[in-house]
Enzyme design. Structure first.
Site, PDB file in Angstrom:
ATOM      1  N   GLN A 150      11.853  -3.866 -10.137  1.00  0.00           N
ATOM      2  CA  GLN A 150      13.380  -4.179 -10.045  1.00  0.00           C
ATOM      3  C   GLN A 150      13.832  -3.377  -8.722  1.00  0.00           C
ATOM      4  OE1 GLN A 150      15.343  -5.943 -11.455  1.00  0.00           O
ATOM      5  NE2 GLN A 150      17.267  -5.000 -11.101  1.00  0.00           N
TER       6      GLN A 150
ATOM      7  N   ASP B 210      13.462  -3.539  -5.813  1.00  0.00           N
ATOM      8  CA  ASP B 210      13.545  -4.765  -4.664  1.00  0.00           C
ATOM      9  C   ASP B 210      14.311  -6.024  -5.218  1.00  0.00           C
ATOM     10  OD1 ASP B 210      12.521  -3.477  -2.181  1.00  0.00           O
ATOM     11  OD2 ASP B 210      10.756  -3.339  -4.004  1.00  0.00           O
TER      12      ASP B 210
ATOM     13  N   GLY C  56       5.447   3.789  -8.425  1.00  0.00           N
ATOM     14  CA  GLY C  56       6.002   2.666  -8.741  1.00  0.00           C
ATOM     15  C   GLY C  56       5.132   1.667  -8.875  1.00  0.00           C
ATOM     16  N   HIS C  57       4.344   1.703  -7.668  1.00  0.00           N
ATOM     17  CA  HIS C  57       3.401   0.763  -7.736  1.00  0.00           C
ATOM     18  C   HIS C  57       2.362   0.713  -8.909  1.00  0.00           C
ATOM     19  CE1 HIS C  57       4.076   1.414  -3.229  1.00  0.00           C
ATOM     20  NE2 HIS C  57       4.019  -0.134  -3.548  1.00  0.00           N
TER      21      HIS C  57
ATOM     22  N   GLY D 239       0.688  -1.389   0.112  1.00  0.00           N
ATOM     23  CA  GLY D 239       0.077  -0.058   0.046  1.00  0.00           C
ATOM     24  C   GLY D 239       0.853   1.215  -0.135  1.00  0.00           C
TER      25      GLY D 239
ATOM     26  N   GLN E 122       7.547  -9.517   7.875  1.00  0.00           N
ATOM     27  CA  GLN E 122       8.767  -9.007   7.069  1.00  0.00           C
ATOM     28  C   GLN E 122       9.307  -8.087   7.583  1.00  0.00           C
ATOM     29  OE1 GLN E 122       6.747  -8.765   3.377  1.00  0.00           O
ATOM     30  NE2 GLN E 122       7.807  -6.835   3.269  1.00  0.00           N
TER      31      GLN E 122
ATOM     32  N   SER F  92       9.626   5.445  -3.129  1.00  0.00           N
ATOM     33  CA  SER F  92       9.394   4.257  -2.247  1.00  0.00           C
ATOM     34  C   SER F  92       8.448   5.006  -1.335  1.00  0.00           C
ATOM     35  CB  SER F  92      10.777   4.146  -1.295  1.00  0.00           C
ATOM     36  OG  SER F  92      10.510   3.715  -0.129  1.00  0.00           O
TER      37      SER F  92
ATOM     38  N   HIS G  45       2.337   4.595  -4.810  1.00  0.00           N
ATOM     39  CA  HIS G  45       3.072   5.731  -5.700  1.00  0.00           C
ATOM     40  C   HIS G  45       3.411   5.437  -7.133  1.00  0.00           C
ATOM     41  CE1 HIS G  45       6.541   2.890  -5.356  1.00  0.00           C
ATOM     42  NE2 HIS G  45       6.569   2.917  -4.064  1.00  0.00           N
TER      43      HIS G  45
HETATM   44  P1  AMP Z   1       5.932  -2.388  -1.441  1.00  0.00           P
HETATM   45  O1  AMP Z   1       4.587  -1.831  -1.244  1.00  0.00           O
HETATM   46  O2  AMP Z   1       7.078  -1.529  -1.111  1.00  0.00           O
HETATM   47  O3  AMP Z   1       5.967  -3.704  -1.005  1.00  0.00           O
HETATM   48  O4  AMP Z   1       6.356  -2.679  -3.196  1.00  0.00           O
HETATM   49  C1  AMP Z   1       5.116  -3.291  -3.967  1.00  0.00           C
HETATM   50  C2  AMP Z   1       5.987  -3.773  -5.405  1.00  0.00           C
HETATM   51  O5  AMP Z   1       6.114  -2.342  -5.712  1.00  0.00           O
HETATM   52  C3  AMP Z   1       6.998  -4.452  -5.212  1.00  0.00           C
HETATM   53  O6  AMP Z   1       7.252  -5.362  -6.155  1.00  0.00           O
HETATM   54  C4  AMP Z   1       8.212  -3.510  -5.397  1.00  0.00           C
HETATM   55  O7  AMP Z   1       9.490  -3.780  -5.723  1.00  0.00           O
HETATM   56  C5  AMP Z   1       7.519  -2.403  -6.247  1.00  0.00           C
HETATM   57  N1  AMP Z   1       7.878  -1.094  -6.271  1.00  0.00           N
HETATM   58  C6  AMP Z   1       8.485  -0.315  -5.222  1.00  0.00           C
HETATM   59  N2  AMP Z   1       8.928   0.756  -5.293  1.00  0.00           N
HETATM   60  C7  AMP Z   1       9.154   0.707  -6.840  1.00  0.00           C
HETATM   61  C8  AMP Z   1       9.558   1.723  -7.862  1.00  0.00           C
HETATM   62  N3  AMP Z   1      10.129   2.897  -7.324  1.00  0.00           N
HETATM   63  N4  AMP Z   1       9.459   1.289  -9.113  1.00  0.00           N
HETATM   64  C9  AMP Z   1       9.196   0.187  -9.409  1.00  0.00           C
HETATM   65  N5  AMP Z   1       8.641  -0.698  -8.491  1.00  0.00           N
HETATM   66  C10 AMP Z   1       8.554  -0.491  -7.315  1.00  0.00           C
END
Ligand code: AMP
Length: 292
Positions: free
Chosen positions: A149, A151, A36-37, A31, A61, A186, A34
Site C-alpha cells: 500500500q 506505493d 515492508g518487503h 531488493g 522506471q 523504504s 526491509h
Molecule cells: P520496491 O522494492 O521498493 O519496488 O518495493 C517492492 C514492494 O514492496 C512494492 O510492492 C512496495 O509497495 C512494497 N513496499 C515497499 N515499502 C513498503 C512498506 N514500507 N510497507 C509495505 N510494503 C512496502
C-alpha cells in the site's frame, strides 16, 4: 531457496508445481529488503504453495540516473533474508534477460498515471513499472501477486493493467510497514542523514494530522490540507505534493469520503520520499488495512 537468473529457468522450475495446481505467489521487488518487503513475502508464504520473489532494479522506471546509480543493492544479504523466510525462488535476472537487444514494447496505462508520481516523475516511470510487471506476470504466471500500500498509485495502476489486459492474477495489497516513529520503510531511507531522518517522520505526522481532522468531522479537503501542511512546515519538510485523491482514480477530491487517500511526496535532504494514508471517515480513525 534457489536463485534463478533466466526466464527459462523460472518456467522450468514452476512447470511441475503448476501441473499439480499448486498456488504460485509472486512478490516483485527491487531488493534492499526491509520489513515492508518481508511482510509481503510472509503473506505470500502463508497463502501460496510456491513463493517466487523477483529482485530486479528496473532501469526503465527511474527518471533520474543518479537515483538508479545510488539505488542500494545487496543481493547476497537479500538472498539470505528471503531464504530464512522460506521463499522458494529468488528470480534475479541481469538487465539483458528482461530487456533483450531491440526491446521495443511499452505497456502504458493512461489516466491514473497522469497525476501525482506520474506528473512529478514523468510518463516513463509508470510505463517502466507497467512494462516490467506485465513481463514478470508473463514469466512467472503467478496465481497471486503481492504489492505494498506504500506505493498506492502503483497499486491502482497495476489493478487497472490486470483488468484491462485480462491477466489472470489476483492482486493482494499489504499494509505499509513503518518505523516506530511512523516513517514508512523504504530502501531509500538508507540515504537519509541523521537530520533528514528526523525530519522525514514529518510526512507520516502530516498524514496523521489529516486523519485527526477528518475524525473530528472536517470533510473539506482544503481545510484538511492546510492542517497537514502546517505539520509538514513544523517538521521543516517542503512537499512536492500533498493531495487528497480518490483511491481508484488518483484524481483530487474536494470532499473527503471513505475512498479518499491522503498522499504526500517530499524531498528530504536529497532523498525523495512518498507516503499515503487511506483516510477513515468513521470515528475509529485511520486504517491502512481496509483495502487488502
Ligand atoms: P520496491 O522494492 O521498493 O519496488 O518495493 C517492492 C514492494 O514492496 C512494492 O510492492 C512496495 O509497495 C512494497 N513496499 C515497499 N515499502 C513498503 C512498506 N514500507 N510497507 C509495505 N510494503 C512496502
Amino acid at each position: 531457496m534457489k536463485t534463478v537468473r533466466t526466464i527459462s529457468e523460472v518456467r522450468a522450475a514452476l512447470a511441475a508445481p503448476r501441473q499439480r495446481a499448486s498456488a504460485i505467489g509472486l512478490v516483485p521487488t527491487m531488493g534492499a529488503f526491509h520489513d515492508g518487503h518481508l511482510s509481503l513475502m510472509r503473506r505470500a508464504r502463508e497463502e501460496c504453495d510456491v513463493v517466487v520473489v523477483s529482485l530486479f532494479v528496473n532501469p526503465t522506471q527511474f527518471n533520474e540516473s543518479s537515483d538508479l546509480a545510488a539505488y542500494p543493492r545487496d543481493e547476497a544479504r537479500d538472498a539470505r533474508v528471503a531464504a530464512d523466510l522460506g521463499v522458494d525462488y529468488l528470480f534475479a535476472p541481469p538487465v539483458e534477460e528482461i530487456y533483450a537487444n531491440g526491446f521495443a514494447t511499452t505497456v502504458s496505462v493512461a489516466g491514473i498515471t497522469d497525476t501525482l508520481e506520474g506528473a512529478h516523475r514523468g510518463r516513463a516511470h509508470f510505463d517502466g513499472v507497467s512494462t516490467v510487471v506485465t513481463k514478470l506476470f508473463n514469466i512467472v504466471a503467478p496465481d497471486v501477486a503481492y504489492f505494498g500500500q506504500k506505493d498506492a498509485q502503483q497499486v491502482a495502476v497495476i489493478r487497472r493493467l490486470v483488468r484491462d489486459l485480462d491477466i489472470p492474477v489476483r492482486i493482494r495489497v499489504c499494509p505499509t510497514v513503518r518505523d516506530p516513529d511512523g516513517l514508512a520503510l523504504s530502501s531509500r531511507n538508507a540515504h537519509l542523514s541523521p537530520d533528514a531522518r528526523t525530519r522525514a517522520a514529518g510526512l507520516n505526522r502530516a498524514l496523521e494530522a489529516a486523519q485527526h481532522a477528518v475524525t473530528g468531522g472536517e470533510r473539506d479537503s482544503r481545510s484538511v490540507s492546510a492542517i497537514a501542511r502546517a505539520a509538514l512546515t513544523e517538521a521543516d519538510v517542503e512537499p512536492e505534493y500533498l493531495e487528497f485523491v480518490s483511491a481508484d482514480t488518483m484524481t483530487p477530491v474536494r470532499r473527503i469520503d471513505s475512498d479518499t487517500l491522503a498522499v504526500v511526496a517530499a524531498r528530504v535532504g536529497s532523498t525523495r520520499l512518498i507516503d499515503n494514508h487511506l483516510l477513515s471517515t468513521s470515528a475509529a480513525g485511520s486504517s491502512d488495512d481496509r483495502r487488502q
